[in-house]
Design a protein around this motif. Structure first.
Motif, short mmCIF file in Angstrom:
data_model
loop_
_atom_site.label_atom_id
_atom_site.label_comp_id
_atom_site.label_asym_id
_atom_site.label_seq_id
_atom_site.Cartn_x
_atom_site.Cartn_y
_atom_site.Cartn_z
N ARG A 25 -82.89 -31.65 7.81
CA ARG A 25 -84.09 -31.88 8.61
C ARG A 25 -83.80 -31.66 10.10
N GLY A 26 -82.72 -32.22 10.59
CA GLY A 26 -82.38 -32.09 12.01
C GLY A 26 -82.11 -30.64 12.42
N ASP A 27 -81.45 -29.89 11.54
CA ASP A 27 -81.16 -28.49 11.84
C ASP A 27 -82.45 -27.68 11.94
N LEU A 28 -83.40 -27.96 11.05
CA LEU A 28 -84.68 -27.25 11.08
C LEU A 28 -85.52 -27.69 12.28
N ALA A 29 -85.46 -28.96 12.61
CA ALA A 29 -86.22 -29.46 13.76
C ALA A 29 -85.78 -28.78 15.05
N ALA A 30 -84.55 -28.31 15.09
CA ALA A 30 -84.01 -27.68 16.29
C ALA A 30 -84.36 -26.19 16.40
N LEU A 31 -85.04 -25.64 15.40
CA LEU A 31 -85.44 -24.24 15.46
C LEU A 31 -86.45 -24.01 16.58
N PRO A 32 -86.55 -22.79 17.08
CA PRO A 32 -87.50 -22.53 18.18
C PRO A 32 -88.94 -22.86 17.79
N SER A 33 -89.73 -23.21 18.79
CA SER A 33 -91.13 -23.54 18.57
C SER A 33 -91.84 -22.42 17.83
N GLN A 34 -92.68 -22.80 16.87
CA GLN A 34 -93.51 -21.90 16.08
C GLN A 34 -92.71 -21.00 15.13
N THR A 35 -91.48 -21.37 14.83
CA THR A 35 -90.77 -20.68 13.75
C THR A 35 -91.58 -20.78 12.47
N TRP A 36 -91.74 -19.67 11.78
CA TRP A 36 -92.52 -19.62 10.53
C TRP A 36 -91.71 -20.25 9.40
N ILE A 37 -92.32 -21.22 8.69
CA ILE A 37 -91.68 -21.82 7.52
C ILE A 37 -92.67 -21.77 6.36
N GLY A 38 -92.26 -21.13 5.27
CA GLY A 38 -93.09 -21.07 4.08
C GLY A 38 -92.48 -21.92 2.98
N TYR A 39 -93.29 -22.81 2.42
CA TYR A 39 -92.83 -23.69 1.34
C TYR A 39 -93.50 -23.27 0.03
N LEU A 40 -92.70 -22.93 -0.97
CA LEU A 40 -93.23 -22.53 -2.28
C LEU A 40 -93.44 -23.78 -3.12
N SER A 41 -94.69 -24.17 -3.26
CA SER A 41 -95.07 -25.36 -4.00
C SER A 41 -95.65 -24.95 -5.35
N THR A 42 -96.53 -25.75 -5.91
CA THR A 42 -97.08 -25.49 -7.24
C THR A 42 -98.51 -25.98 -7.33
N THR A 43 -99.30 -25.34 -8.17
CA THR A 43 -100.66 -25.81 -8.42
C THR A 43 -100.67 -27.12 -9.21
N GLY A 44 -99.49 -27.56 -9.66
CA GLY A 44 -99.39 -28.86 -10.33
C GLY A 44 -99.80 -30.02 -9.45
N VAL A 45 -99.89 -29.80 -8.13
CA VAL A 45 -100.30 -30.89 -7.23
C VAL A 45 -101.74 -31.33 -7.49
#
Length: 300
Positions: free
Chosen positions: A88-108
């Motif tokens: 989490r901390g490593d990702l929080a330190a990425l530059p502002s507006q870095t694109w992050i895509g999360y592959l989830s599921t329609t099971g939600v």
């Protein structure tokens, strides 16, 4: 500046995204669960890192240096999302507006007794896997809001593609036609997953959620029957779900019955599905099987 993608979990779907971007000149790195799978990533031009068993990625600072885009396909466990738990901390330190895509599921969305759901529908997961995904999505969006990162979630239907489809199930002799009256599933070809992710990269939208499925939710027994027809094989006899012998995992897939609507990826991202039905997808996969069986490596 060269774009750089880092994939937490360079599996079936993420790997196709990675290969496509590599062909466009991107730098790509990604994780695998064991060191003996690193050579396969290297063969695809992906710099490999090991991420498994609760152990963080070694040299994560080096791995994320220069990263402009992050794709996450690792599933959450009982203790939450493994990427956020360890990085989490490593990702929080990425530059502002870095694109992050999360592959989830329609099971939600859980079970809707055959009814339709879209991205604005309530999240009512039926089982623990769905509940974990809801929690993971929330955690990723929270990370994005707190640290000005451009997080979007892709809710994937049942994934199929080369080597992982009803044709292969039939050819292997494992096909069954389990019938639960009224039951339908939504599906998505892996190429159309990649197409949607790439469209989002081109049109980033922080906080967006996208259903990624084809236009043709259908009973699972119909898909097997169609695959058998393409292969010229008699379909297996139908089995009543109520009396069929199924593993707990197999039975759990029948808990949810819904039709997933995909209009948002078309309206907002301009996605034009290559395989808008299971018939279109299986027809193309059969052509690929036939080319390989005759030694023809031509085509597009």
């Amino acid at each position: 500046m060269t774009n750089k993608l880092f994939c937490f979990g360079a599996g079936f779907s993420a790997r196709l995204v990675a290969r496509t971007l590599r062909a466009e000149g991107w730098d790509v790195a990604g994780t695998t669960r064991s060191a003996d799978k690193c050579d396969a990533l290297i063969a695809d031009g992906i710099t490999p890192y090991v991420f498994a068993d609760g152990m963080p990625v070694a040299n994560i600072a080096k791995a994320l240096t220069g990263v402009t885009h992050v794709l996450v396909s690792t599933p959450p466990g009982g203790d939450g999302d493994p990427v956020l738990n360890l990085h989490r901390g490593d990702l929080a330190a990425l530059p502002s507006q870095t694109w992050i895509g999360y592959l989830s599921t329609t099971g939600v969305y859980g079970d809707r007794n055959g009814g339709a759901v879209d991205e604005d529908s309530d999240l009512l997961p039926s089982g623990k896997r769905g509940r974990r995904r809801v929690a993971a999505e929330k955690a990723w969006f929270d990370l994005g809001m707190r640290h000005d990162l451009c997080v979007q979630s892709f809710r994937l239907a049942g994934i199929y593609g080369p080597g992982r489809n009803a044709l292969e199930t039939v050819r292997s002799g494992r096909a069954r036609r389990i019938v639960k009256p009224g039951q339908v599933f939504s599906r998505i070809h892996v190429e159309d997953i990649a197409r949607t992710v790439l469209a989002s990269i081109a049109r980033p939208h922080a906080g967006a959620v996208y259903n990624v499925c084809d236009d043709d939710a259908a009973p699972p027994q119909d898909v097997i029957a169609y695959a058998c027809g393409l292969l010229g094989i008699d379909p297996p006899a139908e089995e009543d779900f109520a009396t069929a012998s199924l593993s707990p995992m197999a039975a759990s897939f029948y808990e949810d019955n819904k039709r997933v609507e995909n209009g948002r990826i078309k309206r907002e991202l301009g996605v034009n599905l290559r395989y808008n039905s299971y018939q279109a997808g299986l027809n193309a996969l059969l052509d690929d099987i036939l080319r390989k069986s005759t030694g023809d490596i031509g085509g597009n």
